[in-house]
Structures are given as C-alpha cells and as structure tokens.
Design a protein around this motif. Structure first.
Motif, PDB file in Angstrom:
ATOM      1  N   MET A 117       8.623 -41.014   1.713  1.00 25.11           N
ATOM      2  CA  MET A 117       8.297 -41.943   0.650  1.00 25.11           C
ATOM      3  C   MET A 117       9.314 -41.848  -0.484  1.00 25.11           C
ATOM      4  O   MET A 117       9.695 -42.845  -1.056  1.00 25.11           O
ATOM      5  CB  MET A 117       6.873 -41.640   0.161  1.00 25.11           C
ATOM      6  CG  MET A 117       6.371 -42.601  -0.856  1.00 25.11           C
ATOM      7  SD  MET A 117       6.123 -44.175  -0.057  1.00 25.11           S
ATOM      8  CE  MET A 117       5.420 -45.077  -1.344  1.00 25.11           C
ATOM      9  N   ILE A 118       9.723 -40.613  -0.793  1.00 30.10           N
ATOM     10  CA  ILE A 118      10.703 -40.392  -1.853  1.00 30.10           C
ATOM     11  C   ILE A 118      12.052 -40.999  -1.469  1.00 30.10           C
ATOM     12  O   ILE A 118      12.746 -41.556  -2.312  1.00 30.10           O
ATOM     13  CB  ILE A 118      10.852 -38.867  -2.145  1.00 30.10           C
ATOM     14  CG1 ILE A 118       9.541 -38.291  -2.659  1.00 30.10           C
ATOM     15  CG2 ILE A 118      11.974 -38.589  -3.120  1.00 30.10           C
ATOM     16  CD1 ILE A 118       9.139 -38.761  -4.019  1.00 30.10           C
ATOM     17  N   ILE A 119      12.382 -40.919  -0.196  1.00 30.88           N
ATOM     18  CA  ILE A 119      13.660 -41.475   0.270  1.00 30.88           C
ATOM     19  C   ILE A 119      13.679 -42.988   0.094  1.00 30.88           C
ATOM     20  O   ILE A 119      14.673 -43.562  -0.347  1.00 30.88           O
ATOM     21  CB  ILE A 119      13.915 -41.080   1.742  1.00 30.88           C
ATOM     22  CG1 ILE A 119      14.075 -39.566   1.858  1.00 30.88           C
ATOM     23  CG2 ILE A 119      15.142 -41.788   2.284  1.00 30.88           C
ATOM     24  CD1 ILE A 119      14.155 -39.077   3.269  1.00 30.88           C
ATOM     25  N   ILE A 120      12.577 -43.644   0.422  1.00 33.18           N
ATOM     26  CA  ILE A 120      12.490 -45.106   0.280  1.00 33.18           C
ATOM     27  C   ILE A 120      12.588 -45.503  -1.187  1.00 33.18           C
ATOM     28  O   ILE A 120      13.308 -46.443  -1.537  1.00 33.18           O
ATOM     29  CB  ILE A 120      11.185 -45.626   0.916  1.00 33.18           C
ATOM     30  CG1 ILE A 120      11.218 -45.403   2.426  1.00 33.18           C
ATOM     31  CG2 ILE A 120      10.999 -47.110   0.602  1.00 33.18           C
ATOM     32  CD1 ILE A 120       9.930 -45.761   3.122  1.00 33.18           C
ATOM     33  N   LEU A 121      11.878 -44.793  -2.064  1.00 29.31           N
ATOM     34  CA  LEU A 121      11.952 -45.095  -3.496  1.00 29.31           C
ATOM     35  C   LEU A 121      13.346 -44.848  -4.052  1.00 29.31           C
ATOM     36  O   LEU A 121      13.837 -45.614  -4.896  1.00 29.31           O
ATOM     37  CB  LEU A 121      10.909 -44.277  -4.260  1.00 29.31           C
ATOM     38  CG  LEU A 121       9.454 -44.707  -4.076  1.00 29.31           C
ATOM     39  CD1 LEU A 121       8.524 -43.753  -4.807  1.00 29.31           C
ATOM     40  CD2 LEU A 121       9.246 -46.119  -4.546  1.00 29.31           C
ATOM     41  N   THR A 122      13.998 -43.820  -3.584  1.00 29.46           N
ATOM     42  CA  THR A 122      15.362 -43.539  -4.035  1.00 29.46           C
ATOM     43  C   THR A 122      16.316 -44.643  -3.581  1.00 29.46           C
ATOM     44  O   THR A 122      17.154 -45.107  -4.362  1.00 29.46           O
ATOM     45  CB  THR A 122      15.831 -42.174  -3.490  1.00 29.46           C
ATOM     46  OG1 THR A 122      14.875 -41.177  -3.842  1.00 29.46           O
ATOM     47  CG2 THR A 122      17.187 -41.801  -4.041  1.00 29.46           C
ATOM     48  N   CYS A 123      16.205 -45.044  -2.331  1.00 33.08           N
ATOM     49  CA  CYS A 123      17.051 -46.140  -1.825  1.00 33.08           C
ATOM     50  C   CYS A 123      16.781 -47.426  -2.586  1.00 33.08           C
ATOM     51  O   CYS A 123      17.713 -48.171  -2.917  1.00 33.08           O
ATOM     52  CB  CYS A 123      16.823 -46.341  -0.330  1.00 33.08           C
ATOM     53  SG  CYS A 123      17.509 -45.027   0.682  1.00 33.08           S
ATOM     54  N   LEU A 124      15.522 -47.699  -2.874  1.00 33.61           N
ATOM     55  CA  LEU A 124      15.157 -48.894  -3.632  1.00 33.61           C
ATOM     56  C   LEU A 124      15.748 -48.848  -5.036  1.00 33.61           C
ATOM     57  O   LEU A 124      16.300 -49.836  -5.521  1.00 33.61           O
ATOM     58  CB  LEU A 124      13.632 -49.031  -3.688  1.00 33.61           C
ATOM     59  CG  LEU A 124      13.098 -50.250  -4.404  1.00 33.61           C
ATOM     60  CD1 LEU A 124      13.447 -51.506  -3.635  1.00 33.61           C
ATOM     61  CD2 LEU A 124      11.601 -50.145  -4.585  1.00 33.61           C
ATOM     62  N   PHE A 125      15.667 -47.699  -5.692  1.00 33.61           N
ATOM     63  CA  PHE A 125      16.199 -47.543  -7.035  1.00 33.61           C
ATOM     64  C   PHE A 125      17.715 -47.692  -7.043  1.00 33.61           C
ATOM     65  O   PHE A 125      18.283 -48.353  -7.910  1.00 33.61           O
ATOM     66  CB  PHE A 125      15.787 -46.182  -7.615  1.00 33.61           C
ATOM     67  CG  PHE A 125      16.303 -45.951  -8.994  1.00 33.61           C
ATOM     68  CD1 PHE A 125      15.784 -46.640 -10.076  1.00 33.61           C
ATOM     69  CD2 PHE A 125      17.332 -45.037  -9.215  1.00 33.61           C
ATOM     70  CE1 PHE A 125      16.277 -46.436 -11.340  1.00 33.61           C
ATOM     71  CE2 PHE A 125      17.825 -44.828 -10.483  1.00 33.61           C
ATOM     72  CZ  PHE A 125      17.302 -45.530 -11.561  1.00 33.61           C
ATOM     73  N   ILE A 126      18.388 -47.094  -6.071  1.00 34.48           N
ATOM     74  CA  ILE A 126      19.851 -47.202  -5.991  1.00 34.48           C
ATOM     75  C   ILE A 126      20.267 -48.639  -5.727  1.00 34.48           C
ATOM     76  O   ILE A 126      21.211 -49.151  -6.332  1.00 34.48           O
ATOM     77  CB  ILE A 126      20.397 -46.246  -4.908  1.00 34.48           C
ATOM     78  CG1 ILE A 126      20.217 -44.790  -5.367  1.00 34.48           C
ATOM     79  CG2 ILE A 126      21.862 -46.531  -4.610  1.00 34.48           C
ATOM     80  CD1 ILE A 126      20.565 -43.774  -4.315  1.00 34.48           C
ATOM     81  N   THR A 127      19.563 -49.326  -4.840  1.00 32.04           N
ATOM     82  CA  THR A 127      19.867 -50.730  -4.558  1.00 32.04           C
ATOM     83  C   THR A 127      19.669 -51.592  -5.791  1.00 32.04           C
ATOM     84  O   THR A 127      20.499 -52.455  -6.102  1.00 32.04           O
ATOM     85  CB  THR A 127      18.973 -51.241  -3.407  1.00 32.04           C
ATOM     86  OG1 THR A 127      19.128 -50.390  -2.282  1.00 32.04           O
ATOM     87  CG2 THR A 127      19.325 -52.665  -3.032  1.00 32.04           C
ATOM     88  N   LEU A 128      18.588 -51.364  -6.511  1.00 24.16           N
ATOM     89  CA  LEU A 128      18.321 -52.114  -7.733  1.00 24.16           C
ATOM     90  C   LEU A 128      19.383 -51.839  -8.781  1.00 24.16           C
ATOM     91  O   LEU A 128      19.862 -52.765  -9.451  1.00 24.16           O
ATOM     92  CB  LEU A 128      16.926 -51.758  -8.259  1.00 24.16           C
ATOM     93  CG  LEU A 128      16.452 -52.522  -9.479  1.00 24.16           C
ATOM     94  CD1 LEU A 128      16.254 -53.983  -9.122  1.00 24.16           C
ATOM     95  CD2 LEU A 128      15.169 -51.925 -10.003  1.00 24.16           C
ATOM     96  N   LEU A 129      19.793 -50.594  -8.930  1.00 25.70           N
ATOM     97  CA  LEU A 129      20.803 -50.219  -9.899  1.00 25.70           C
ATOM     98  C   LEU A 129      22.155 -50.848  -9.566  1.00 25.70           C
ATOM     99  O   LEU A 129      22.831 -51.389 -10.445  1.00 25.70           O
ATOM    100  CB  LEU A 129      20.926 -48.690  -9.949  1.00 25.70           C
ATOM    101  CG  LEU A 129      21.806 -48.123 -11.044  1.00 25.70           C
ATOM    102  CD1 LEU A 129      21.184 -48.426 -12.395  1.00 25.70           C
ATOM    103  CD2 LEU A 129      21.967 -46.633 -10.852  1.00 25.70           C
ATOM    104  N   ILE A 130      22.537 -50.820  -8.291  1.00 25.30           N
ATOM    105  CA  ILE A 130      23.807 -51.432  -7.872  1.00 25.30           C
ATOM    106  C   ILE A 130      23.759 -52.947  -8.082  1.00 25.30           C
ATOM    107  O   ILE A 130      24.733 -53.541  -8.552  1.00 25.30           O
ATOM    108  CB  ILE A 130      24.128 -51.070  -6.406  1.00 25.30           C
ATOM    109  CG1 ILE A 130      24.474 -49.587  -6.302  1.00 25.30           C
ATOM    110  CG2 ILE A 130      25.277 -51.912  -5.862  1.00 25.30           C
ATOM    111  CD1 ILE A 130      24.650 -49.089  -4.885  1.00 25.30           C
TER     112      ILE A 130
END
Length: 117
Positions: free
Chosen positions: A1-14
């Motif tokens: 779950m943490i991995i998905i949230l991290t990927c989502l946050f990085i995608t949003l930031l980029i």
C-alpha cells in the motif's frame, strides 16, 4: 500500500512540476497588438467578431441532421430483406417511410423549409 501511495505521490509531483515548468517557459512576455488581434487577411477587423447567427440556417441544419439520421436507420432495412419475412419487412419499411414523409410534410406545412416569407 505504501509503494502505491509513494508512486502516486511521485507521479503527481512530476506532473505538477512539468506543468509548472511548461507554463513558465511558454509564457509570451512581448505583448504585440498585431499578434493579439485576430488575423483577417492581413487587415484589421472592421466589425465585431460576434455576428448574429441566422436562426433559419440553424433550423434547416437541424432538420437535415434529423432526416440524415433517419436515412441511416433506413439503410439496414435493405440489408435484412433476405433474413426476414417479406410481409413484416414491407410493413416495417412502409411505416418508417410514412413517418418520415409525415414529418417532412409537417415541417413544410409549418414553413420551416422556406428561406424567406
């Protein structure tokens, strides 16, 4: 779950970073009167860009679209003649064409198909 949230946050930031960067770099700083005005064969526009639209033309266009769609509904009738009962096919086609002609007569009777009174 943490991995998905991290990927989502990085995608949003980029995404936000790329959109902000493109907005800053694409900003036109020189405001020229000629570039901001609409192009009309090299001349300044003489009238307003908001001209009144002919309601008559719009009505004719809508009637055309309605009858055009009805014709596309009529085309498959010719394709199914070999797969259906000839009596049912004839009655269905006749009723459909009768409804089309009734609608055309109504529009003609109301004066919607005439350009000038």
């Amino acid at each position: 779950m943490i991995i998905i949230l991290t990927c989502l946050f990085i995608t949003l930031l980029i995404s936000i970073l790329v959109m902000s960067l493109s907005s800053i770099l694409a900003k036109k700083t020189i405001m020229d009167r000629e570039k901001n005005s609409p192009f009309e064969c090299g001349f300044d526009p003489k009238g307003s860009a908001r001209l009144p639209f002919s309601l008559r033309f719009f009505l004719i266009a809508v009637i055309f679209l309605i009858f055009d769609v009805e014709i596309t509904l009529l085309l498959p009738l010719a394709m199914i003649i070999n797969f259906s009962n000839i009596f049912t096919w004839t009655i269905t086609g006749a009723i459909f064409i009768f409804i089309l002609l009734l609608g055309l007569y109504h529009e003609w009777n109301q004066g919607a198909l005439e350009w000038a009174y």
